[in-house]
Scaffold this motif. Sequence first.
Motif, PDB file in Angstrom:
ATOM      1  N   PRO A   1       0.324   1.011  -9.352  1.00  0.00           N
ATOM      2  CA  PRO A   1      -0.665   1.444  -8.361  1.00  0.00           C
ATOM      3  C   PRO A   1      -1.938   0.612  -8.446  1.00  0.00           C
ATOM      4  CG  PRO A   1      -0.745   2.870 -10.270  1.00  0.00           C
ATOM      5  CD  PRO A   1       0.378   1.901 -10.527  1.00  0.00           C
ATOM      6  N   CYS A   2      -2.695   0.643  -7.364  1.00  0.00           N
ATOM      7  CA  CYS A   2      -4.016   0.005  -7.417  1.00  0.00           C
ATOM      8  C   CYS A   2      -4.778   0.652  -8.567  1.00  0.00           C
ATOM      9  CB  CYS A   2      -4.747   0.251  -6.085  1.00  0.00           C
ATOM     10  SG  CYS A   2      -6.399  -0.426  -6.067  1.00  0.00           S
ATOM     11  N   THR A   3      -4.749   1.986  -8.598  1.00  0.00           N
ATOM     12  CA  THR A   3      -5.578   2.720  -9.543  1.00  0.00           C
ATOM     13  C   THR A   3      -4.787   3.822 -10.230  1.00  0.00           C
ATOM     14  OG1 THR A   3      -7.423   2.333  -8.054  1.00  0.00           O
ATOM     15  CG2 THR A   3      -7.729   4.074  -9.670  1.00  0.00           C
TER      16      THR A   3
ATOM     17  N   MET B   1       3.492  -3.326 -15.996  1.00  0.00           N
ATOM     18  CA  MET B   1       2.958  -2.307 -15.090  1.00  0.00           C
ATOM     19  C   MET B   1       1.452  -2.462 -14.942  1.00  0.00           C
ATOM     20  SD  MET B   1       3.518   1.740 -14.999  1.00  0.00           S
ATOM     21  CE  MET B   1       3.023   2.641 -13.540  1.00  0.00           C
ATOM     22  N   ARG B   2       1.010  -2.598 -13.713  1.00  0.00           N
ATOM     23  CA  ARG B   2      -0.416  -2.686 -13.449  1.00  0.00           C
ATOM     24  C   ARG B   2      -0.972  -1.288 -13.162  1.00  0.00           C
ATOM     25  NH1 ARG B   2      -3.519  -4.915  -8.939  1.00  0.00           N
ATOM     26  NH2 ARG B   2      -4.578  -2.916  -9.158  1.00  0.00           N
ATOM     27  N   GLY B   3      -2.261  -1.148 -13.289  1.00  0.00           N
ATOM     28  CA  GLY B   3      -2.921   0.103 -12.947  1.00  0.00           C
ATOM     29  C   GLY B   3      -4.388  -0.064 -13.261  1.00  0.00           C
TER      30      GLY B   3
ATOM     31  N   TYR C   1     -10.692   0.569 -14.608  1.00  0.00           N
ATOM     32  CA  TYR C   1     -12.088   0.241 -14.285  1.00  0.00           C
ATOM     33  C   TYR C   1     -12.029  -0.490 -12.949  1.00  0.00           C
ATOM     34  CZ  TYR C   1     -12.721   1.130 -19.245  1.00  0.00           C
ATOM     35  OH  TYR C   1     -12.720   1.700 -20.495  1.00  0.00           O
ATOM     36  N   LYS C   2     -12.415   0.158 -11.886  1.00  0.00           N
ATOM     37  CA  LYS C   2     -12.254  -0.435 -10.555  1.00  0.00           C
ATOM     38  C   LYS C   2     -13.539  -1.107 -10.074  1.00  0.00           C
ATOM     39  CE  LYS C   2      -9.216  -0.574  -8.509  1.00  0.00           C
ATOM     40  NZ  LYS C   2      -8.199  -1.645  -8.655  1.00  0.00           N
ATOM     41  N   PRO C   3     -13.408  -2.341  -9.622  1.00  0.00           N
ATOM     42  CA  PRO C   3     -14.594  -3.028  -9.085  1.00  0.00           C
ATOM     43  C   PRO C   3     -14.784  -2.650  -7.622  1.00  0.00           C
ATOM     44  CG  PRO C   3     -12.697  -4.498  -9.090  1.00  0.00           C
ATOM     45  CD  PRO C   3     -12.207  -3.169  -9.545  1.00  0.00           C
TER      46      PRO C   3
ATOM     47  N   SER D   1      -0.631  -7.954  -1.883  1.00  0.00           N
ATOM     48  CA  SER D   1      -1.216  -6.660  -1.485  1.00  0.00           C
ATOM     49  C   SER D   1      -2.649  -6.829  -1.012  1.00  0.00           C
ATOM     50  CB  SER D   1      -1.168  -5.673  -2.660  1.00  0.00           C
ATOM     51  OG  SER D   1       0.138  -5.597  -3.167  1.00  0.00           O
ATOM     52  N   HIS D   2      -3.475  -7.505  -1.832  1.00  0.00           N
ATOM     53  CA  HIS D   2      -4.871  -7.693  -1.427  1.00  0.00           C
ATOM     54  C   HIS D   2      -5.001  -8.773  -0.357  1.00  0.00           C
ATOM     55  CE1 HIS D   2      -5.266  -5.404  -5.143  1.00  0.00           C
ATOM     56  NE2 HIS D   2      -6.330  -4.883  -4.551  1.00  0.00           N
ATOM     57  N   ALA D   3      -4.012  -9.673  -0.308  1.00  0.00           N
ATOM     58  CA  ALA D   3      -4.035 -10.684   0.753  1.00  0.00           C
ATOM     59  C   ALA D   3      -3.795 -10.004   2.106  1.00  0.00           C
ATOM     60  CB  ALA D   3      -2.965 -11.738   0.489  1.00  0.00           C
TER      61      ALA D   3
ATOM     62  N   ILE E   1       2.129  -6.743  -7.290  1.00  0.00           N
ATOM     63  CA  ILE E   1       2.238  -5.942  -6.068  1.00  0.00           C
ATOM     64  C   ILE E   1       1.811  -4.505  -6.320  1.00  0.00           C
ATOM     65  CG2 ILE E   1       3.845  -5.099  -4.288  1.00  0.00           C
ATOM     66  CD1 ILE E   1       5.442  -7.551  -4.521  1.00  0.00           C
ATOM     67  N   GLU E   2       1.041  -3.965  -5.378  1.00  0.00           N
ATOM     68  CA  GLU E   2       0.636  -2.563  -5.503  1.00  0.00           C
ATOM     69  C   GLU E   2       1.722  -1.665  -4.917  1.00  0.00           C
ATOM     70  OE1 GLU E   2      -4.176  -3.075  -5.840  1.00  0.00           O
ATOM     71  OE2 GLU E   2      -3.402  -2.114  -4.029  1.00  0.00           O
ATOM     72  N   VAL E   3       2.191  -0.749  -5.781  1.00  0.00           N
ATOM     73  CA  VAL E   3       3.277   0.153  -5.403  1.00  0.00           C
ATOM     74  C   VAL E   3       2.804   1.576  -5.675  1.00  0.00           C
ATOM     75  CG1 VAL E   3       5.686   0.783  -5.878  1.00  0.00           C
ATOM     76  CG2 VAL E   3       4.973  -1.592  -6.110  1.00  0.00           C
TER      77      VAL E   3
ATOM     78  N   VAL F   1      -6.995   4.928  -3.821  1.00  0.00           N
ATOM     79  CA  VAL F   1      -7.574   3.618  -3.486  1.00  0.00           C
ATOM     80  C   VAL F   1      -6.467   2.727  -2.914  1.00  0.00           C
ATOM     81  CG1 VAL F   1      -8.913   1.654  -4.358  1.00  0.00           C
ATOM     82  CG2 VAL F   1      -9.119   3.863  -5.495  1.00  0.00           C
ATOM     83  N   ASP F   2      -6.778   1.993  -1.869  1.00  0.00           N
ATOM     84  CA  ASP F   2      -5.866   0.987  -1.297  1.00  0.00           C
ATOM     85  C   ASP F   2      -4.493   1.512  -0.872  1.00  0.00           C
ATOM     86  OD1 ASP F   2      -7.767  -0.972  -1.443  1.00  0.00           O
ATOM     87  OD2 ASP F   2      -6.910  -2.030  -3.162  1.00  0.00           O
ATOM     88  N   GLY F   3      -4.460   2.749  -0.399  1.00  0.00           N
ATOM     89  CA  GLY F   3      -3.177   3.333   0.029  1.00  0.00           C
ATOM     90  C   GLY F   3      -2.543   2.571   1.183  1.00  0.00           C
ATOM     91  N   ARG F   4      -3.367   2.027   2.055  1.00  0.00           N
ATOM     92  CA  ARG F   4      -2.846   1.344   3.244  1.00  0.00           C
ATOM     93  C   ARG F   4      -1.985   0.136   2.882  1.00  0.00           C
ATOM     94  NH1 ARG F   4      -4.268  -1.444   8.141  1.00  0.00           N
ATOM     95  NH2 ARG F   4      -5.657  -2.879   7.094  1.00  0.00           N
ATOM     96  N   GLN F   5      -2.325  -0.479   1.765  1.00  0.00           N
ATOM     97  CA  GLN F   5      -1.578  -1.683   1.388  1.00  0.00           C
ATOM     98  C   GLN F   5      -0.497  -1.404   0.329  1.00  0.00           C
ATOM     99  OE1 GLN F   5      -5.064  -3.801   0.140  1.00  0.00           O
ATOM    100  NE2 GLN F   5      -4.539  -3.745  -2.017  1.00  0.00           N
ATOM    101  N   ALA F   6      -0.379  -0.128  -0.089  1.00  0.00           N
ATOM    102  CA  ALA F   6       0.602   0.180  -1.148  1.00  0.00           C
ATOM    103  C   ALA F   6       2.007   0.246  -0.569  1.00  0.00           C
ATOM    104  CB  ALA F   6       0.245   1.505  -1.813  1.00  0.00           C
TER     105      ALA F   6
HETATM  106 MN    MN Z   1      -6.192  -2.587  -5.001  1.00  0.00          MN
END
Ligand code: MN
Length: 355
Positions: A121-123, A145-147, A150-152, A298-300, A324-326, A335-340
């Motif tokens: 996930p993004c977060t 696994m990303r997650g 600390y979100k900028p 995802s962010h692109a 990739i954000e899943v 956060v960033d649900g639209r691109q997940a």
């Molecule tokens: Mn994100």
Amino acid sequence: MQLNEQMQEENIDSENLVQKLRMQLNGIDDRLVATLAERHKLSCEIIEAKIDSGLAVEDFERERAILDRLEREYTGVADPKLFRAIYNAIFTSAKNKYKPKEAFYDVRRLINAKPLIIAGPCTVESYDQINSLAEKLSEMGVLFMRGGAYKPRTSPYDFQGLGVEGLDLLLDAACTRGMYTVTEILDAEALEENYDKIDVIQIGSRNMSAYGFLKQVGKFTRDDNKPVILKRGFSATITELLNAGEYIINEGNPNVVFCLRGIRTFEQIDSKFRNTPDLAAILELKDRTDKPVIFDPSHAAGDSKYVLPLAKAALNLGADGLMIEVHDNPEDALVDGRQAVSTADFEEFLKNEIL
Ligand code: MN
Ligand code: PEP
């Protein structure tokens, strides 16, 4: 006995009571440290015996069984999150002592056979969110696994991530399933505090030009060469990205991975894309550096319907991997649900393009 009653009965003032309780606490701390040291010694003996007889050091099944038993027997006595966090630190500290550096930290070796796939996930949002996702991703064979903990965030008033708590949740979810953690760190203080919990350090687009921080990351990682993913600043040129990488490399850690994630161009005036996907830069970067080059579609894209086609294009252009954000329920993501990308779509993609 209530605090007040105890004070009255013993005829002591609050200052004395605090002193007395602190003495008790010191005694507990002494016993706790002695017990932890004893446990650490024993697990090192077990690990050495495993190494001597050629057995694998990692035994995630057993770790999971220990945590499950503690949770079953002690929920109600203590918060399960607390002892899960403590036990993960205990497991990690014994294993880290014996971790073969080359096998673990040489990112090149990890991506030799297949593209490096980092998903998550993004977060990090909650125990349930991260564990359900980790279970599915590990079943798909994802190793990293990303997650975000600390979100900028662009606005200081938006959700900033769960911080240490989020990182502990990610570590627990990933580590108990044999996956490595990938997470962004925003400053040296958080890096120092959480160093052992992070397997791959992510430096975000917004920090690509924080040269002082890059140097600190290089210094922190020079003894173990922990991989560092450096994302392209959204307004940075390729040369600036490569130079930023040199700030880390020159401090002694060669394990830098460059990550493209889209850039700002005039297209953002009215494009549906969050950024302009800098796919061609894969070709150029591959020519100009021998470090791995990965792509974050995802962010692109900023929109899940474009993410997987871009991911496929990036691999076709020679990217060494993808981030990739899943999400299990993209519509509920904080956060960033639209691109997940949904777990189902991601699994389909892996089956068709990677396996
Ligand atoms: Mn994100
Ligand atoms: C991220 O990957 O979580 C992130 C914030 O990306 P970027 O730094 O590329 O904006």
